[in-house]
Design a protein around this motif. Structure first.
Motif, PDB file in Angstrom:
ATOM      1  N   ARG A 197      29.461 -25.173 -23.670  1.00 40.51           N
ATOM      2  CA  ARG A 197      28.053 -24.780 -23.529  1.00 40.51           C
ATOM      3  C   ARG A 197      27.142 -25.914 -23.964  1.00 40.51           C
ATOM      4  O   ARG A 197      26.085 -26.132 -23.377  1.00 40.51           O
ATOM      5  N   LEU A 198      27.565 -26.666 -24.963  1.00 40.87           N
ATOM      6  CA  LEU A 198      26.798 -27.846 -25.375  1.00 40.87           C
ATOM      7  C   LEU A 198      26.797 -28.897 -24.267  1.00 40.87           C
ATOM      8  O   LEU A 198      25.763 -29.497 -23.982  1.00 40.87           O
ATOM      9  N   VAL A 199      27.933 -29.104 -23.630  1.00 37.02           N
ATOM     10  CA  VAL A 199      28.013 -30.045 -22.507  1.00 37.02           C
ATOM     11  C   VAL A 199      27.039 -29.618 -21.407  1.00 37.02           C
ATOM     12  O   VAL A 199      26.304 -30.439 -20.851  1.00 37.02           O
ATOM     13  N   GLY A 200      27.016 -28.322 -21.098  1.00 37.01           N
ATOM     14  CA  GLY A 200      26.099 -27.821 -20.068  1.00 37.01           C
ATOM     15  C   GLY A 200      24.644 -28.027 -20.444  1.00 37.01           C
ATOM     16  O   GLY A 200      23.823 -28.407 -19.604  1.00 37.01           O
ATOM     17  N   TYR A 201      24.313 -27.770 -21.702  1.00 34.26           N
ATOM     18  CA  TYR A 201      22.944 -27.988 -22.188  1.00 34.26           C
ATOM     19  C   TYR A 201      22.556 -29.457 -22.029  1.00 34.26           C
ATOM     20  O   TYR A 201      21.493 -29.774 -21.477  1.00 34.26           O
ATOM     21  N   LYS A 202      23.414 -30.352 -22.499  1.00 29.13           N
ATOM     22  CA  LYS A 202      23.109 -31.790 -22.412  1.00 29.13           C
ATOM     23  C   LYS A 202      22.968 -32.227 -20.962  1.00 29.13           C
ATOM     24  O   LYS A 202      22.068 -32.994 -20.625  1.00 29.13           O
ATOM     25  N   ARG A 203      23.845 -31.727 -20.104  1.00 30.44           N
ATOM     26  CA  ARG A 203      23.781 -32.102 -18.685  1.00 30.44           C
ATOM     27  C   ARG A 203      22.457 -31.654 -18.073  1.00 30.44           C
ATOM     28  O   ARG A 203      21.810 -32.407 -17.346  1.00 30.44           O
ATOM     29  N   ALA A 204      22.033 -30.430 -18.365  1.00 30.29           N
ATOM     30  CA  ALA A 204      20.762 -29.931 -17.828  1.00 30.29           C
ATOM     31  C   ALA A 204      19.596 -30.778 -18.333  1.00 30.29           C
ATOM     32  O   ALA A 204      18.705 -31.144 -17.555  1.00 30.29           O
ATOM     33  N   MET A 205      19.600 -31.089 -19.614  1.00 29.86           N
ATOM     34  CA  MET A 205      18.515 -31.902 -20.174  1.00 29.86           C
ATOM     35  C   MET A 205      18.508 -33.288 -19.536  1.00 29.86           C
ATOM     36  O   MET A 205      17.445 -33.812 -19.183  1.00 29.86           O
ATOM     37  N   GLU A 206      19.674 -33.882 -19.375  1.00 26.96           N
ATOM     38  CA  GLU A 206      19.764 -35.209 -18.761  1.00 26.96           C
ATOM     39  C   GLU A 206      19.344 -35.185 -17.298  1.00 26.96           C
ATOM     40  O   GLU A 206      18.693 -36.110 -16.821  1.00 26.96           O
ATOM     41  N   ASP A 207      19.706 -34.120 -16.580  1.00 30.31           N
ATOM     42  CA  ASP A 207      19.325 -34.002 -15.168  1.00 30.31           C
ATOM     43  C   ASP A 207      17.815 -34.043 -14.991  1.00 30.31           C
ATOM     44  O   ASP A 207      17.314 -34.472 -13.952  1.00 30.31           O
ATOM     45  N   TYR A 208      17.078 -33.585 -15.996  1.00 34.04           N
ATOM     46  CA  TYR A 208      15.617 -33.573 -15.931  1.00 34.04           C
ATOM     47  C   TYR A 208      14.985 -34.654 -16.813  1.00 34.04           C
ATOM     48  O   TYR A 208      13.791 -34.609 -17.085  1.00 34.04           O
ATOM     49  N   ASP A 209      15.810 -35.607 -17.244  1.00 32.79           N
ATOM     50  CA  ASP A 209      15.340 -36.704 -18.103  1.00 32.79           C
ATOM     51  C   ASP A 209      14.608 -36.198 -19.342  1.00 32.79           C
ATOM     52  O   ASP A 209      13.570 -36.746 -19.735  1.00 32.79           O
ATOM     53  N   LEU A 210      15.137 -35.167 -19.958  1.00 31.14           N
ATOM     54  CA  LEU A 210      14.533 -34.600 -21.156  1.00 31.14           C
ATOM     55  C   LEU A 210      15.355 -34.992 -22.382  1.00 31.14           C
ATOM     56  O   LEU A 210      16.585 -34.934 -22.351  1.00 31.14           O
ATOM     57  N   PRO A 211      14.683 -35.379 -23.447  1.00 34.09           N
ATOM     58  CA  PRO A 211      15.424 -35.736 -24.668  1.00 34.09           C
ATOM     59  C   PRO A 211      15.959 -34.494 -25.367  1.00 34.09           C
ATOM     60  O   PRO A 211      15.362 -33.420 -25.295  1.00 34.09           O
ATOM     61  N   TYR A 212      17.089 -34.669 -26.027  1.00 33.03           N
ATOM     62  CA  TYR A 212      17.632 -33.556 -26.803  1.00 33.03           C
ATOM     63  C   TYR A 212      18.032 -33.987 -28.208  1.00 33.03           C
ATOM     64  O   TYR A 212      18.516 -33.175 -28.992  1.00 33.03           O
ATOM     65  N   ASP A 213      17.805 -35.237 -28.550  1.00 30.04           N
ATOM     66  CA  ASP A 213      18.101 -35.692 -29.903  1.00 30.04           C
ATOM     67  C   ASP A 213      17.292 -34.874 -30.901  1.00 30.04           C
ATOM     68  O   ASP A 213      16.084 -34.696 -30.749  1.00 30.04           O
TER      69      ASP A 213
END
Length: 141
Positions: free
Chosen positions: A24-40
């Motif tokens: 689920r973390l991988v999916g979250y990171k992938r979605a954020m990256e797909d939209y160029d959104l930071p998640y740090d």
């Protein structure tokens, strides 16, 4: 959430040594990256309990990042988040959006009902059982 304009989405994970939480973390990171959104700084590890949802909200409001939405790795943590936000006078979904995962029956009885990701548990179980039976059958021949 992203389609609704959210750009600062917190993810409350489950215990990361558990495969489902890690995926689920991988999916979250992938979605954020797909939209160029930071998640740090927007990822908090929980333990799948309601209490870890409450604790996560307390962390967010004591020096944590600003956010407009929270994605919880299961419905139990989302319920704890909901309670902690309520105690602070923060309305879901008016002030903060919240999404859980697993579509637990109790989610429908919150006010308003919790938005949650439904897992096809029966289909997953059938598929797993069919694979196990296929392995057993192939092994015996």
């Amino acid at each position: 959430m992203i389609e609704q304009g959210h750009r600062k989405i917190v993810h409350l994970t489950g215990i990361l040594r558990h495969e489902d939480a890690a995926q689920r973390l991988v999916g979250y990171k992938r979605a954020m990256e797909d939209y160029d959104l930071p998640y740090d700084g927007l990822i908090i590890e929980g333990d799948f309990s309601e209490q870890s949802g409450v604790i996560a909200v307390e962390k967010l409001f004591t020096g944590g990042p600003t956010f407009t939405a929270i994605f919880a790795a299961n419905d139990q943590m989302a319920m704890g988040i909901r309670l902690a936000l309520f105690r602070r006078g923060i309305r879901v979904p008016d002030d903060v959006s919240l999404i859980g995962f697993d579509d637990q029956p109790a989610s429908a009885f919150l006010t308003p009902p919790l938005t949650t990701v439904q897992q096809p548990a029966m289909d997953i179980g059938r598929s797993a059982a069919a694979r196990i039976l296929a392995k057993i059958t192939d092994h015996e021949e």
